[in-house]
Design an enzyme around this catalytic site. Structure first.
Site, PDB file in Angstrom:
ATOM      1  N   HIS A  73       0.876  -1.164   0.000  1.00  0.00           N
ATOM      2  CA  HIS A  73       0.000   0.000   0.000  1.00  0.00           C
ATOM      3  C   HIS A  73       0.917   1.219   0.000  1.00  0.00           C
ATOM      4  O   HIS A  73       1.637   1.462   0.975  1.00  0.00           O
ATOM      5  CB  HIS A  73      -0.870  -0.058   1.264  1.00  0.00           C
ATOM      6  CG  HIS A  73      -2.071   0.829   1.221  1.00  0.00           C
ATOM      7  ND1 HIS A  73      -3.114   0.638   0.338  1.00  0.00           N
ATOM      8  CD2 HIS A  73      -2.424   1.905   1.969  1.00  0.00           C
ATOM      9  CE1 HIS A  73      -4.036   1.561   0.538  1.00  0.00           C
ATOM     10  NE2 HIS A  73      -3.632   2.350   1.515  1.00  0.00           N
TER      11      HIS A  73
ATOM     12  N   LYS B  70     -10.254   6.440  -3.410  1.00  0.00           N
ATOM     13  CA  LYS B  70      -9.260   7.459  -3.042  1.00  0.00           C
ATOM     14  C   LYS B  70      -7.935   6.999  -3.636  1.00  0.00           C
ATOM     15  O   LYS B  70      -7.516   5.856  -3.415  1.00  0.00           O
ATOM     16  CB  LYS B  70      -9.231   7.547  -1.519  1.00  0.00           C
ATOM     17  CG  LYS B  70      -8.042   8.222  -0.908  1.00  0.00           C
ATOM     18  CD  LYS B  70      -8.402   8.709   0.493  1.00  0.00           C
ATOM     19  CE  LYS B  70      -7.318   8.406   1.502  1.00  0.00           C
ATOM     20  NZ  LYS B  70      -7.601   8.966   2.827  1.00  0.00           N
TER      21      LYS B  70
ATOM     22  N   LYS C   7      -3.898   7.444  -3.855  1.00  0.00           N
ATOM     23  CA  LYS C   7      -2.774   7.987  -3.101  1.00  0.00           C
ATOM     24  C   LYS C   7      -1.778   8.539  -4.108  1.00  0.00           C
ATOM     25  O   LYS C   7      -1.232   7.770  -4.923  1.00  0.00           O
ATOM     26  CB  LYS C   7      -2.125   6.877  -2.272  1.00  0.00           C
ATOM     27  CG  LYS C   7      -2.976   6.464  -1.086  1.00  0.00           C
ATOM     28  CD  LYS C   7      -2.990   7.575  -0.046  1.00  0.00           C
ATOM     29  CE  LYS C   7      -3.513   7.076   1.279  1.00  0.00           C
ATOM     30  NZ  LYS C   7      -3.621   8.168   2.252  1.00  0.00           N
TER      31      LYS C   7
ATOM     32  N   ASP D  30      -5.450  11.713  -2.168  1.00  0.00           N
ATOM     33  CA  ASP D  30      -4.831  12.077  -0.884  1.00  0.00           C
ATOM     34  C   ASP D  30      -3.337  12.256  -1.129  1.00  0.00           C
ATOM     35  O   ASP D  30      -2.657  11.311  -1.556  1.00  0.00           O
ATOM     36  CB  ASP D  30      -5.079  10.959   0.147  1.00  0.00           C
ATOM     37  CG  ASP D  30      -4.640  11.365   1.549  1.00  0.00           C
ATOM     38  OD1 ASP D  30      -4.089  12.470   1.718  1.00  0.00           O
ATOM     39  OD2 ASP D  30      -4.863  10.558   2.481  1.00  0.00           O
TER      40      ASP D  30
ATOM     41  N   GLU E   4      -7.440  15.609  -0.498  1.00  0.00           N
ATOM     42  CA  GLU E   4      -7.151  15.471   0.936  1.00  0.00           C
ATOM     43  C   GLU E   4      -5.716  15.880   1.229  1.00  0.00           C
ATOM     44  O   GLU E   4      -4.784  15.426   0.564  1.00  0.00           O
ATOM     45  CB  GLU E   4      -7.389  14.002   1.322  1.00  0.00           C
ATOM     46  CG  GLU E   4      -7.183  13.698   2.780  1.00  0.00           C
ATOM     47  CD  GLU E   4      -7.612  12.260   3.131  1.00  0.00           C
ATOM     48  OE1 GLU E   4      -8.367  11.642   2.347  1.00  0.00           O
ATOM     49  OE2 GLU E   4      -7.168  11.757   4.166  1.00  0.00           O
TER      50      GLU E   4
ATOM     51  N   ASP F 164      -6.719  16.363   6.955  1.00  0.00           N
ATOM     52  CA  ASP F 164      -6.479  15.093   7.641  1.00  0.00           C
ATOM     53  C   ASP F 164      -5.354  15.285   8.663  1.00  0.00           C
ATOM     54  O   ASP F 164      -5.613  15.507   9.848  1.00  0.00           O
ATOM     55  CB  ASP F 164      -6.151  14.001   6.610  1.00  0.00           C
ATOM     56  CG  ASP F 164      -5.876  12.653   7.259  1.00  0.00           C
ATOM     57  OD1 ASP F 164      -6.031  12.535   8.480  1.00  0.00           O
ATOM     58  OD2 ASP F 164      -5.488  11.699   6.551  1.00  0.00           O
TER      59      ASP F 164
ATOM     60  N   LYS G  84     -10.865  11.165  12.573  1.00  0.00           N
ATOM     61  CA  LYS G  84     -10.165   9.945  12.976  1.00  0.00           C
ATOM     62  C   LYS G  84     -10.149   9.878  14.499  1.00  0.00           C
ATOM     63  O   LYS G  84      -9.699  10.832  15.149  1.00  0.00           O
ATOM     64  CB  LYS G  84      -8.739   9.933  12.425  1.00  0.00           C
ATOM     65  CG  LYS G  84      -8.704   9.948  10.901  1.00  0.00           C
ATOM     66  CD  LYS G  84      -7.311   9.731  10.351  1.00  0.00           C
ATOM     67  CE  LYS G  84      -7.369   9.625   8.824  1.00  0.00           C
ATOM     68  NZ  LYS G  84      -6.050   9.428   8.214  1.00  0.00           N
TER      69      LYS G  84
ATOM     70  N   GLU H 217     -13.967   5.940   4.864  1.00  0.00           N
ATOM     71  CA  GLU H 217     -12.965   5.035   4.273  1.00  0.00           C
ATOM     72  C   GLU H 217     -12.669   3.932   5.302  1.00  0.00           C
ATOM     73  O   GLU H 217     -11.506   3.572   5.496  1.00  0.00           O
ATOM     74  CB  GLU H 217     -11.699   5.811   3.899  1.00  0.00           C
ATOM     75  CG  GLU H 217     -11.100   6.561   5.089  1.00  0.00           C
ATOM     76  CD  GLU H 217      -9.897   7.416   4.757  1.00  0.00           C
ATOM     77  OE1 GLU H 217      -9.638   7.673   3.572  1.00  0.00           O
ATOM     78  OE2 GLU H 217      -9.211   7.836   5.717  1.00  0.00           O
TER      79      GLU H 217
HETATM   80  C1  MUC Z   1      -4.714   8.716   5.201  1.00  0.00           C
HETATM   81  O1  MUC Z   1      -3.855   9.523   5.030  1.00  0.00           O
HETATM   82  O2  MUC Z   1      -5.856   9.074   5.029  1.00  0.00           O
HETATM   83  C2  MUC Z   1      -6.441   6.262   4.897  1.00  0.00           C
HETATM   84  C3  MUC Z   1      -6.712   5.509   3.820  1.00  0.00           C
HETATM   85  C4  MUC Z   1      -5.500   5.102   3.271  1.00  0.00           C
HETATM   86  O3  MUC Z   1      -5.320   4.399   2.310  1.00  0.00           O
HETATM   87  O4  MUC Z   1      -4.497   5.632   4.006  1.00  0.00           O
HETATM   88  C5  MUC Z   1      -5.032   6.203   5.159  1.00  0.00           C
HETATM   89  C6  MUC Z   1      -4.334   7.360   5.689  1.00  0.00           C
HETATM   90 MG    MG Z   2      -5.274  11.146   4.558  1.00  0.00          MG
END
Ligand code: MUC
Ligand code: MG
Length: 386
Positions: free
Chosen positions: A24, A169, A171, A200, A226, A251, A275, A329
């Site tokens: 991941h 989402k 990354k 994000d 994000e 976040d 969170k 999420e």
């Molecule tokens: C984050 O930064 O949001 C949440 C989902 C994901 O894949 O990573 C986390 C952390």
């Molecule tokens: Mg995040």
């Protein structure tokens, strides 16, 4: 009827190392496994409360690592609870708030376990201690983070077909902006209107990069961005929010009610990723949510890629809200190769369904706990004998 009294007999902390289904990739870390930090509070009447304090990538995401969380609970926090009578969770947590700075994740795990134990004793779902759930299920997005566009598209198609997720989402932030925008546009094109795409950055961009980046992401079909810039740059986040090119979600900038207040006062974000660990516990997260509501900031149920305990604790809280405008999420357990509950959480029709039953409504599979427990990383705090 309120059950007769019981005392806290022991606080156990353990780290479970569970592999992820694939690497991941975040801009700050590549995760091949997750270190779940689990707390079990045992009461003299046999009740056991569960809590979790999982973080991401050791120290690369937050200021607490799995190891520091465990040692700080064992050394400083658990002794403040052991031997005390179960009762007001707020009252039980007060000495911890007073005598320990920070350590939001560790405090969250203990507080969750106290709420779980209390709700189990009252034979009520945990959500009832926060006003009661208004929803049986919470919408859940999935994160595409394999690092490979074709693989991400195949993964998303599978999720759409099985009706597990239709919000994704992505990354980004580890590669060049041009590569990232191309990646988003390709995924958006491949999935079409059946899916919604968000990104994000995990703080990867400078503010000036973000000004240009937001427009390109909007053109690529992205609907929400994000934490594009550094957590501490609240004013920059506000300037990006004011541009109104795309909705901005806070976040890493949001470490509990004080940050929530500072961000909300200036309307420095359109959405808060709520969170429970980053907030410092369920009660603090409820405060963050109240601040968001008062400031007309939308809510989103965020994750630290927790296992099932932190995931369902967040879901219990989120289910008490009127609305969760951007869904959640809360998919953490699905990123793990192994199920650690006797009854898995139910993900169906794009939602996480809340379990029935008292407390968190879940039971750990002890065989899995024994299998994944990190050697030498289990401690139990009990009263000292005189
Ligand atoms: C984050 O930064 O949001 C949440 C989902 C994901 O894949 O990573 C986390 C952390
Ligand atoms: Mg995040």
């Amino acid at each position: 009827m309120i059950p007769s009294t019981a005392t806290i007999e022991s606080v156990e902390t353990l780290i479970l190392d569970v592999p992820t289904i694939r690497p991941h990739r975040l801009s700050v870390a590549i995760m091949k496994g997750q270190a779940l930090v689990i707390v079990r509070i045992r009461l003299s009447d046999g009740t056991v409360g569960l809590g979790e304090a999982t973080t991401i990538g050791g120290l690369s995401y937050g200021e607490e690592s799995p190891e520091s969380i465990k040692v700080n609970i064992d050394t400083y926090l658990a002794p403040l609870l052991v031997g005390r009578e179960i009762g007001s969770v707020s009252g039980l947590m007060a000495p911890l708030r007073k005598s320990a700075q920070g350590n939001r994740f560790a405090k969250c795990a203990l507080e969750t376990a106290l709420f779980d134990a209390t709700a189990r004793r009252l034979n009520l779902p945990l959500s009832m201690l926060f006003g009661g759930s208004q929803h049986d299920a919470i919408p859940v997005a999935w994160t595409l983070a394999s690092g490979d566009t074709s693989r991400d598209i195949a993964e998303a198609e599978q999720m759409l077909e099985s009706r597990r997720h239709h919000v994704f989402k992505l990354k980004i932030g580890a590669r060049s902006m041009a590569d990232d925008v191309r990646h988003c546009a390709e995924i958006h094109r491949a999935l079409g209107d059946a899916a919604r795409i968000r990104v994000d950055l995990n703080q990867a961009w400078t503010e000036t990069q973000a000004v240009g980046g937001l427009s390109m992401l909007a053109d690529a079909g992205v609907e929400l961005v994000e934490q594009p810039i550094a957590a501490a740059n609240h004013r920059g986040l506000k300037r990006l929010t004011d541009l109104a090119r795309l909705p901005i979600m806070a976040d890493e900038s949001l470490h509990g009610p004080s940050d929530a207040f500072a961000l909300a006062r200036d309307h420095a974000a359109d959405v808060f990723a709520l969170k429970i660990t980053q907030s410092g516990g369920l009660m603090a997260a409820a405060d963050v949510a109240a601040i968001a509501r008062a400031a007309h900031i939308d809510l989103y149920g965020g994750t630290m890629l927790e296992g099932p305990i932190g995931t369902i604790a967040t879901a219990h809280l989120c289910a008490t809200f009127d609305t969760l405008a951007w869904g959640s999420e809360l998919f953490g357990p699905l990123l793990l190769t192994e199920e650690i509950l006797t009854e898995p959480l139910v993900y169906q029709d794009f939602k996480l369904h809340l379990p029935q039953g008292p407390g968190l409504g879940i039971t750990l599979d002890e065989e899995k706990v024994a299998r994944f427990r990190r050697a030498g990383a289990t401690s139990s705090t009990r009263p000292t004998s005189h």
